[in-house]
Design a protein around this motif. Structure first.
Motif, PDB file in Angstrom:
ATOM      1  N   ALA A  56      -0.015  -2.327   0.696  1.00 41.46           N
ATOM      2  CA  ALA A  56      -0.128  -3.709   1.136  1.00 41.46           C
ATOM      3  C   ALA A  56       0.179  -4.660  -0.011  1.00 41.46           C
ATOM      4  O   ALA A  56      -0.227  -4.423  -1.139  1.00 41.46           O
ATOM      5  CB  ALA A  56      -1.523  -3.965   1.666  1.00 41.46           C
ATOM      6  N   ASN A  57       0.913  -5.723   0.296  1.00 41.09           N
ATOM      7  CA  ASN A  57       1.171  -6.767  -0.678  1.00 41.09           C
ATOM      8  C   ASN A  57       0.050  -7.784  -0.600  1.00 41.09           C
ATOM      9  O   ASN A  57      -0.084  -8.471   0.399  1.00 41.09           O
ATOM     10  CB  ASN A  57       2.505  -7.463  -0.400  1.00 41.09           C
ATOM     11  N   ILE A  58      -0.740  -7.875  -1.632  1.00 41.95           N
ATOM     12  CA  ILE A  58      -1.826  -8.839  -1.661  1.00 41.95           C
ATOM     13  C   ILE A  58      -1.343 -10.045  -2.453  1.00 41.95           C
ATOM     14  O   ILE A  58      -0.882  -9.918  -3.588  1.00 41.95           O
ATOM     15  CB  ILE A  58      -3.095  -8.240  -2.288  1.00 41.95           C
ATOM     16  N   THR A  59      -1.444 -11.194  -1.834  1.00 42.44           N
ATOM     17  CA  THR A  59      -0.975 -12.434  -2.438  1.00 42.44           C
ATOM     18  C   THR A  59      -1.853 -12.820  -3.615  1.00 42.44           C
ATOM     19  O   THR A  59      -3.068 -12.893  -3.490  1.00 42.44           O
ATOM     20  CB  THR A  59      -0.988 -13.561  -1.395  1.00 42.44           C
ATOM     21  N   HIS A  60      -1.226 -13.057  -4.755  1.00 48.24           N
ATOM     22  CA  HIS A  60      -1.957 -13.492  -5.939  1.00 48.24           C
ATOM     23  C   HIS A  60      -2.133 -15.003  -5.899  1.00 48.24           C
ATOM     24  O   HIS A  60      -1.226 -15.727  -5.497  1.00 48.24           O
ATOM     25  CB  HIS A  60      -1.207 -13.097  -7.217  1.00 48.24           C
ATOM     26  N   PHE A  61      -3.274 -15.469  -6.320  1.00 47.97           N
ATOM     27  CA  PHE A  61      -3.551 -16.899  -6.354  1.00 47.97           C
ATOM     28  C   PHE A  61      -2.777 -17.535  -7.494  1.00 47.97           C
ATOM     29  O   PHE A  61      -2.857 -17.107  -8.639  1.00 47.97           O
ATOM     30  CB  PHE A  61      -5.055 -17.137  -6.539  1.00 47.97           C
ATOM     31  N   ASN A  62      -1.968 -18.562  -7.173  1.00 46.31           N
ATOM     32  CA  ASN A  62      -1.139 -19.210  -8.191  1.00 46.31           C
ATOM     33  C   ASN A  62      -1.440 -20.701  -8.313  1.00 46.31           C
ATOM     34  O   ASN A  62      -0.619 -21.463  -8.794  1.00 46.31           O
ATOM     35  CB  ASN A  62       0.346 -18.988  -7.882  1.00 46.31           C
ATOM     36  N   GLY A  63      -2.624 -21.108  -7.846  1.00 49.82           N
ATOM     37  CA  GLY A  63      -3.000 -22.508  -7.962  1.00 49.82           C
ATOM     38  C   GLY A  63      -2.827 -23.304  -6.676  1.00 49.82           C
ATOM     39  O   GLY A  63      -3.306 -24.417  -6.572  1.00 49.82           O
ATOM     40  N   HIS A  64      -2.138 -22.752  -5.699  1.00 47.90           N
ATOM     41  CA  HIS A  64      -1.932 -23.423  -4.408  1.00 47.90           C
ATOM     42  C   HIS A  64      -2.935 -22.853  -3.412  1.00 47.90           C
ATOM     43  O   HIS A  64      -2.641 -21.910  -2.682  1.00 47.90           O
ATOM     44  CB  HIS A  64      -0.500 -23.221  -3.903  1.00 47.90           C
ATOM     45  N   TYR A  65      -4.140 -23.421  -3.388  1.00 41.33           N
ATOM     46  CA  TYR A  65      -5.240 -22.849  -2.621  1.00 41.33           C
ATOM     47  C   TYR A  65      -4.959 -22.777  -1.126  1.00 41.33           C
ATOM     48  O   TYR A  65      -5.218 -21.744  -0.497  1.00 41.33           O
ATOM     49  CB  TYR A  65      -6.540 -23.628  -2.858  1.00 41.33           C
ATOM     50  N   ASP A  66      -4.455 -23.857  -0.514  1.00 40.13           N
ATOM     51  CA  ASP A  66      -4.227 -23.859   0.938  1.00 40.13           C
ATOM     52  C   ASP A  66      -3.301 -22.719   1.352  1.00 40.13           C
ATOM     53  O   ASP A  66      -3.549 -22.007   2.316  1.00 40.13           O
ATOM     54  CB  ASP A  66      -3.651 -25.195   1.409  1.00 40.13           C
ATOM     55  N   HIS A  67      -2.241 -22.560   0.591  1.00 43.37           N
ATOM     56  CA  HIS A  67      -1.269 -21.503   0.859  1.00 43.37           C
ATOM     57  C   HIS A  67      -1.918 -20.125   0.694  1.00 43.37           C
ATOM     58  O   HIS A  67      -1.841 -19.271   1.560  1.00 43.37           O
ATOM     59  CB  HIS A  67      -0.091 -21.680  -0.110  1.00 43.37           C
ATOM     60  N   TRP A  68      -2.582 -19.924  -0.428  1.00 48.47           N
ATOM     61  CA  TRP A  68      -3.199 -18.642  -0.718  1.00 48.47           C
ATOM     62  C   TRP A  68      -4.284 -18.284   0.284  1.00 48.47           C
ATOM     63  O   TRP A  68      -4.341 -17.159   0.775  1.00 48.47           O
ATOM     64  CB  TRP A  68      -3.773 -18.668  -2.133  1.00 48.47           C
TER      65      TRP A  68
END
Length: 107
Positions: free
Chosen positions: A9-21
């Protein structure tokens, strides 16, 4: 599908864009059946998870208000397929004008 069990599974890393993440993570967790859902809702979440992985964050931000995978798909189709058709029609019109363009005396 047996192959689904072996896919990492590809787990999305938090990059500062909270709503998106947060939207990606919530959908990811639910699609992995970590929350109790009926089968149709689960299938929709799985479809949304694949769509989310396939599109860029800037595009994803334009569809934040869409709730189902069908709404997301239809929204993208309307926005991007319509744009391609409009460009094709405009290009055909410009090609037609170019083909009929004649130089006038003194030009």
């Amino acid at each position: 599908m047996a192959s689904e069990n072996f896919v990492q599974a590809n787990i999305t890393h938090f990059n500062g864009h909270y709503d998106h993440w947060s939207m990606l993570m919530e959908n990811f967790l639910r699609s992995k059946e970590l929350a109790k859902l009926d089968s149709l809702r689960l299938k929709d979440l799985k479809a949304k998870n694949y769509i989310f992985q396939a599109i860029d964050r800037s595009i994803l931000e334009t569809i934040l208000c869409k709730d189902t995978s069908k709404q997301i798909w239809d929204s993208m189709k309307k926005k991007y397929q319509g744009t391609a058709k409009a460009k094709r029609v405009k290009l055909q019109a410009l090609c037609g004008e170019f083909e009929t363009l004649c130089m006038q005396g003194g030009e």
